[in-house]
Design a protein around this motif. Structure first.
Motif, PDB file in Angstrom:
ATOM      1  N   ARG A   1       5.615   1.855  -0.266  1.00 37.66           N
ATOM      2  CA  ARG A   1       4.312   2.418   0.097  1.00 37.66           C
ATOM      3  C   ARG A   1       3.799   1.806   1.393  1.00 37.66           C
ATOM      4  O   ARG A   1       3.302   2.507   2.267  1.00 37.66           O
ATOM      5  N   THR A   2       3.893   0.491   1.493  1.00 30.22           N
ATOM      6  CA  THR A   2       3.355  -0.163   2.687  1.00 30.22           C
ATOM      7  C   THR A   2       4.114   0.291   3.921  1.00 30.22           C
ATOM      8  O   THR A   2       3.507   0.607   4.951  1.00 30.22           O
ATOM      9  N   GLY A   3       5.452   0.352   3.840  1.00 31.02           N
ATOM     10  CA  GLY A   3       6.244   0.805   4.977  1.00 31.02           C
ATOM     11  C   GLY A   3       5.908   2.241   5.369  1.00 31.02           C
ATOM     12  O   GLY A   3       6.098   2.639   6.522  1.00 31.02           O
ATOM     13  N   ALA A   4       5.410   3.004   4.399  1.00 29.26           N
ATOM     14  CA  ALA A   4       5.032   4.395   4.675  1.00 29.26           C
ATOM     15  C   ALA A   4       3.557   4.504   5.072  1.00 29.26           C
ATOM     16  O   ALA A   4       3.034   5.619   5.205  1.00 29.26           O
ATOM     17  N   VAL A   5       2.887   3.370   5.256  1.00 33.04           N
ATOM     18  CA  VAL A   5       1.463   3.317   5.622  1.00 33.04           C
ATOM     19  C   VAL A   5       0.592   4.016   4.577  1.00 33.04           C
ATOM     20  O   VAL A   5      -0.350   4.742   4.891  1.00 33.04           O
ATOM     21  N   LEU A   6       0.927   3.816   3.315  1.00 34.17           N
ATOM     22  CA  LEU A   6       0.113   4.332   2.227  1.00 34.17           C
ATOM     23  C   LEU A   6      -0.623   3.157   1.590  1.00 34.17           C
ATOM     24  O   LEU A   6      -0.031   2.102   1.371  1.00 34.17           O
TER      25      LEU A   6
END
Lengths: 435, 131
Positions: free
Chosen positions: A258-263
């Motif tokens: 999620r973090t890598g996807a900017v979520l």
């Protein structure tokens, strides 16, 4: 005064997680898997290259139905339901899903949610673990007409099937895969959480609600189904994927993906501060001018009256080094001035830098991935600052003991698959692009 | 996560309560982390090593291990000078998950004679883990 503890809840897959030696932890009132023996790195990368299964039965699930359902959600939700779908924005309609927020009056975040419209006056609202009763109470407080808000949390099982091979695995379970999948666009749904004429049926006749949404930033689906059928469907999915790269995944890879996807992670990257100046301001109902809201809603006045400005930005480091997120962790600018705090810091294990460029293990070579690319992973996360930053700005994260230089970014993990076309993802097998 | 009886706890090393192990090899002592420690941490993605020549006191933090979720300090199980560091861990930190006893982290020349004997035997360490 009693000291009785609230019992930690279990999803219907709890015994499966234990039998498969998951490392478990308490999350949102539930015992949930952090990772399985193959490890979070393997799970993270499998979602980028194959398919990962997530037990998300701990999420809060509400149904909102009745004559006043639309007006209630329009008043409480941060999206304008008349103009939230598509490039030339149109209304939420049956079969479409929308991501947004429930804000408090003062403009802080109660929770984020995906709303799926199931029928003319019937909606499914998915919120975070433990938030079902709180959001239900919030909705009922603001109801102004006939509406039924039912908390189905715990009674509906939920499995997320995420990764480029998700459709290929799901096909093996669906009664009529072509009919169900062929026209499923991003953020659409089919079926229902109750049996009936609109249900999507698996081959074993289990009725499901299938949505093309997900946790990870990658192509995939969320399956809602009767709780009693969850373990069977989970095992059927694993069996359907046995000739592919497939992994059961825990919360650690959920967070890093999620973090890598900017979520954002709810209550961590968005929470008890004003929802403003974030990478996710698209969830607010801006009008065509981008200066005003197109409707009145709970939280609008709080946001408009806000004076204390804060800014949330994603960042990526230069290697896997992270910083512990504590009260002492600060963001320093290049003049060594403290400008903010760290909300999340994790490692995306599927990316690395090639020179200054960030490359994913699934990036095409034409996009800069060397043929012998081995990603060590990059630290990434979100900071909250007291002044605007620009993409490319170098800042330093420190907890007083260690110091990690990072770069403010607009985006982190390139070549994500979430929005790819169904046709492309279902045709991969013919081209041999999934393992 | 491993059950206690699934842990690999060899008898030829000695343990610290902070879950490091130490193995005497002639004049020097190799130091690593226990199977319990690597299992608790999960996938280790980064190892920060001290400089060769660093003088450590027993209990002093000498480096960090980063797993997917956490940043953890590593503590010297005994006092001494760092005479070598395992640089293969810089590019392959996952080796600590694969075999935590073959893959040592630092090599120390002890400076306090009795400290090695004060470390926990396998049975003592097992009792500590069992609480």
């Amino acid at each position: 005064m009693t000291t009785e503890k609230t019992a930690v809840r279990k999803t219907v897959l709890f015994d499966w997680h234990l039998a498969n030696h998951a490392t478990m932890a308490e999350f949102g009132g539930y015992q949930m898997p952090l990772w399985y023996p193959s490890g979070a790195k393997h799970e993270h990368r499998t979602v980028l290259t194959g398919v990962g299964l997530f037990d998300t039965s701990h999420m809060g699930v509400l149904t909102v139905a009745g004559e006043a359902a639309w007006s209630l959600l329009q008043h409480c939700f941060s999206r304008d339901l008349r103009t939230c779908i598509g490039i030339k924005p149109g209304p939420l309609t049956p079969g479409r899903c929308v991501y947004g927020l429930f804000l408090r009056e003062n403009g802080t975040v109660l929770d984020d949610a995906i709303i799926s419209q199931l029928g003319p006056e019937r909606y499914l609202v998915v919120v975070n673990s433990g938030m079902g009763p709180i959001v239900r109470e919030h909705l009922l407080l603001h109801a102004n007409g006939p509406v039924d808000v039912a908390d189905r949390s715990g009674r509906i099982g939920k499995i997320d099937v995420q990764g480029p091979a998700a459709a290929l695995v799901l096909e093996g379970l669906l009664g009529d895969p072509d009919k169900v999948l062929s026209d499923m666009i991003y953020f659409s749904c089919k079926g229902d959480v109750e049996e009936g004429p609109t249900a999507v049926l698996l081959r074993d006749k289990t009725p499901i609600l299938l949505s093309r949404t997900g946790y990870t930033g990658e192509f995939g689906f969320e399956i809602y189904l009767p709780a009693a059928a969850t373990v069977s469907v989970w095992e059927q999915l694993l069996a359907a994927g046995r000739n592919r790269e497939i992994a059961a995944c825990g919360l650690a890879s959920r967070d890093s993906l999620r973090t890598g996807a900017v979520l954002p992670l709810s209550h961590q990257d968005i929470g008890d501060w004003l929802f403003q100046n974030t990478p996710w301001s698209f969830v607010l109902p801006w009008d065509e001018t981008g200066q005003r809201f197109s409707k009145s809603f709970i939280g609008a006045e709080g946001l408009s009256a806000a004076r204390d400005k804060s800014y949330t930005y994603p960042f990526a480091g230069y290697d896997p080094r992270k910083i512990p997120v504590t009260d002492k962790t600060v963001v320093l600018d290049r003049h060594e001035v403290a400008i903010g705090t760290v909300l999340t810091c994790t490692t995306d294990m599927g990316i690395d830098r090639v020179g200054e460029q960030i490359v994913s293990i699934v990036s095409p070579e034409s996009a800069g991935r060397p043929a012998d690319f081995l990603a060590r992973g990059l630290s990434c996360g979100f900071v909250k600052t007291n002044r605007p930053c620009v993409a490319g700005e170098q800042v330093r994260l420190t907890d007083g003991k260690r110091s990690v230089p990072v770069e403010i970014r607009r985006d982190i993990r390139p070549d994500r698959t979430a929005r790819r076309s169904m046709r492309e993802m279902r045709n991969q097998e013919m081209r041999g692009e999934t393992r | 996560m491993k059950e206690i009886d699934e842990l690999n706890l060899p008898g030829d090393v000695y343990y610290s309560p902070e879950h490091e192990w130490a193995r005497k090899e002639g004049e020097t002592v190799k130091v690593g982390i226990s199977d319990y420690a690597q299992d608790q941490l999960g996938d280790i993605v980064f190892v920060e090593l001290p400089d060769v020549g660093a003088i450590l006191e027993k209990g002093e933090e000498f480096g960090t291990l980063e797993s997917v979720k956490a940043v953890s300090e590593i503590y010297a199980p005994l006092s001494g000078e760092v005479v070598a560091v395992n640089k293969t861990l810089v590019d392959a930190p996952e080796l600590l998950n694969e075999d935590p006893y073959d893959n040592w982290i630092i090599e120390l020349r002890p400076s306090v004679e009795d400290e090695y004997d004060e470390l926990l035997s396998r049975d003592d360490y097992l009792a500590l883990l069992q609480g």
